[in-house]
Design an enzyme around this catalytic site. Structure first.
Site: not given
Ligand code: APR
Length: 232
Positions: A53, A86-89, A104, A170-172
């Site tokens: 971290y 969900q971002n910690v930044d 988070h 930008g979240t999966s």
């Molecule tokens: N712009 C928009 N979306 C993007 C970009 C971009 N430049 N680059 C990647 N992505 C998308 C990917 O396609 C994906 O859908 O952002 C998403 C990232 O997914 P993850 O890496 O799984 O991140 P996140 O969904 O925030 O993860 C959730 O998982 O590990 C834990 O605590 C952690 O908060 C996090 C949580």
């Protein structure tokens, strides 16, 4: 003023140069979650977890909000905007967003290893291993590890259920309970999703528009459309 809720994940900060978690070059491709993001890891190898971290915090301080963060902050001129991230930044805050709920945790804070209600702001990037809080207990990153509860989830549900417009960036949508937040959007409320790839959209039951773009391009364009459609 219409109320917009913006729900963001690591992809929101990718265009600022911060790694996501599950993309091919993501953090979980280079680190094992069980080594750096569980309570057991903190007990087993405190130096490794604190070091992970510290590195995330150091990188965060080297980066700037991108055009997507700024566009979300500027929506506050014409809408009531709540960000749930969900971002910690701290890039949403540094872009000017005034209402940000971190599901988070936050890299800019540490918390007592004994009393989770005791948090302290951290100056700079480095937490030293023997740093203690006002209660005299060792400090830890103020991050929700896997297997830990998400104290801000109920707050986030109240926010999501009040949305008149819902934006996902930008979240999966792979991690719960965070991803289930979209289940609390009132029926009929339109959802816009900005992501160059396909997250798990099955969880979204509302009318959905997928803007297949990176946050730095897609979010400003969406903001312009929302202003045209709802605010002018
Ligand atoms: N712009 C928009 N979306 C993007 C970009 C971009 N430049 N680059 C990647 N992505 C998308 C990917 O396609 C994906 O859908 O952002 C998403 C990232 O997914 P993850 O890496 O799984 O991140 P996140 O969904 O925030 O993860 C959730 O998982 O590990 C834990 O605590 C952690 O908060 C996090 C949580």
């Amino acid at each position: 003023m219409k109320k917009i809720v913006v729900f963001t994940g690591a992809g929101m900060s990718a265009d600022s140069g911060l790694a996501t978690f599950r993309d091919a070059d993501g953090l979980w491709a280079n680190y094992r979650i069980e080594d750096v993001c569980t309570p057991e890891a903190l007990l087993r190898d405190r130096a490794k977890v604190v070091g992970f971290y510290n590195e995330r915090r150091r990188e965060m301080l080297l980066r700037e909000p991108n055009a997507g963060h700024i566009a979300i902050a500027e929506l506050e001129n014409l809408f009531e905007v709540e960000v749930v991230t969900q971002n910690v930044d701290n890039l949403h805050e540094r872009a000017g967003s005034s209402r940000v709920t971190h599901l988070h945790g936050e890299l800019t804070k540490l918390r007592s290893t004994v009393n989770p209600d005791i948090t302290v702001d951290i100056e700079g990037w480095e937490q030293r291993l023997d740093d203690c809080g006002p209660d005299g207990a060792l400090l830890r990153p103020h991050i929700v590890f896997f297997g830990e509860s998400v104290p801000m989830f109920d707050t986030a549900v109240r926010i999501a259920s009040s949305a008149e417009i819902f934006v996902v960036v930008g979240t999966s949508l792979a991690v719960y309970p965070a991803a289930s937040l979209v289940r609390y959007i009132a029926p009929g409320v339109p959802v816009w999703l900005v992501d160059p790839a396909d997250p798990d959209m099955r969880v979204i039951r509302n009318p959905l528009t997928h803007i297949r773009a990176r946050a730095a391009e897609g979010v400003p364009a969406l903001a312009d459309m929302l202003r045209e459609k709802y605010a002018l």
